[in-house]
Scaffold this active site. Structure first.
Site, PDB file in Angstrom:
ATOM      1  N   LEU A  37       0.881  -1.159   0.000  1.00 44.36           N
ATOM      2  CA  LEU A  37       0.000   0.000   0.000  1.00 44.36           C
ATOM      3  C   LEU A  37       0.919   1.209   0.000  1.00 44.36           C
ATOM      4  CD1 LEU A  37      -2.753  -0.919   2.637  1.00 44.36           C
ATOM      5  CD2 LEU A  37      -2.915  -1.023   0.146  1.00 44.36           C
ATOM      6  N   ASP A  38       0.617   2.210  -0.829  1.00 47.51           N
ATOM      7  CA  ASP A  38       1.518   3.348  -0.920  1.00 47.51           C
ATOM      8  C   ASP A  38       1.489   4.196   0.351  1.00 47.51           C
ATOM      9  OD1 ASP A  38      -0.432   5.532  -1.141  1.00 47.51           O
ATOM     10  OD2 ASP A  38      -0.870   4.746  -3.135  1.00 47.51           O
ATOM     11  N   PHE A  39       2.367   5.170   0.408  1.00 52.38           N
ATOM     12  CA  PHE A  39       2.608   5.996   1.598  1.00 52.38           C
ATOM     13  C   PHE A  39       1.321   6.585   2.170  1.00 52.38           C
ATOM     14  CE2 PHE A  39       4.382  10.109   3.407  1.00 52.38           C
ATOM     15  CZ  PHE A  39       5.067   9.513   4.459  1.00 52.38           C
TER      16      PHE A  39
END
Length: 232
Positions: A103-105
């Site tokens: 999952l991105d930042f």
């Protein structure tokens, strides 16, 4: 649970099933200190298996966990920029777990963790067709653009599969994808004229985030893991 000794040896990673049968035929395998001469021997968890005098251990039982990823946290073991990672939220006993995809930042919600690298790989293969569901808040709605996403579309030369999209109140969308390309939801919705403000994953296959608190981890029941393995 009983298992054939040759399979146990193969699962340990030291030999293939056929090579394990060879080792047995050569008198190099013992169970509880007694040499065996046939692969048709079933062992239990409490039995001690040795190959050429060395005790071996079967494949570790697959474990799977749900983690509620906070915002502004990296899905990685180490970030060169010094930002927090998911492992900063995990107790020592979970530090060796592998994450399933990323999952991105800025994206929050359900992230799966496992002790089995092969399972992590298979769960993220596009061919596995495992649905992931997200709740996205967008800055504006473009109904025509969303219809393009539902049909499948090309963005910057990359083909994205059709998405299931339901429109809710206050510019909220419920988005279901089966491919899992990097930043897929954000990229496609932006290309559709619906830039994402917030993105939160609520399910991966049959596993749901539920009421798991942010930054916390929950073990997945064995029956759920077994059912998932049958789909791969």
């Amino acid at each position: 649970m009983s298992v054939r000794v040759a399979k146990f040896i193969a699962d340990s990673g030291i030999a293939s099933r056929r090579a394990a049968e060879n080792l047995i035929a050569r008198g190099l395998v013992s169970v509880n200190g007694k040499i065996i001469d046939t692969p048709v021997v079933f062992i239990e968890d409490t039995d001690v298996v040795s190959v050429n005098g060395k005790v071996i251990y079967g494949k570790e039982k697959i474990k799977l966990y749900a983690f509620n990823k906070p915002i502004n946290v990296m899905t990685t073991a180490h970030d060169p920029m010094g930002r927090k990672t998911i492992y900063d939220y995990l107790d020592k006993e979970y530090k060796n777990l592998k994450y399933v995809g990323r999952l991105d930042f800025k994206t929050t919600g359900l992230l799966l963790l496992t002790n089995d690298g092969d399972l992590a790989r298979r769960l993220t293969l596009p061919a596995s067709n495992i649905p992931r569901e997200y709740i996205a808040r967008v800055s504006k709605l473009d109904v025509v653009g969303l219809e393009r996403a539902r049909q499948g579309m090309v963005v910057d030369g990359i083909q994205y599969r059709p998405m299931e999209i339901r429109i809710g109140k206050n510019n909220m969308l419920r988005v279901r994808v089966t491919e899992g390309k990097k930043n897929e939801v954000r990229i496609v919705l932006r290309a559709c004229g619906c830039p994402v403000i917030k993105l939160h994953r609520v399910s991966f296959g049959t596993i749901k985030l539920g009421n798991l608190s942010v930054g916390k981890i929950r073990k997945i029941e064995q029956k759920t893991i077994d059912a998932l393995l049958k789909t791969l």
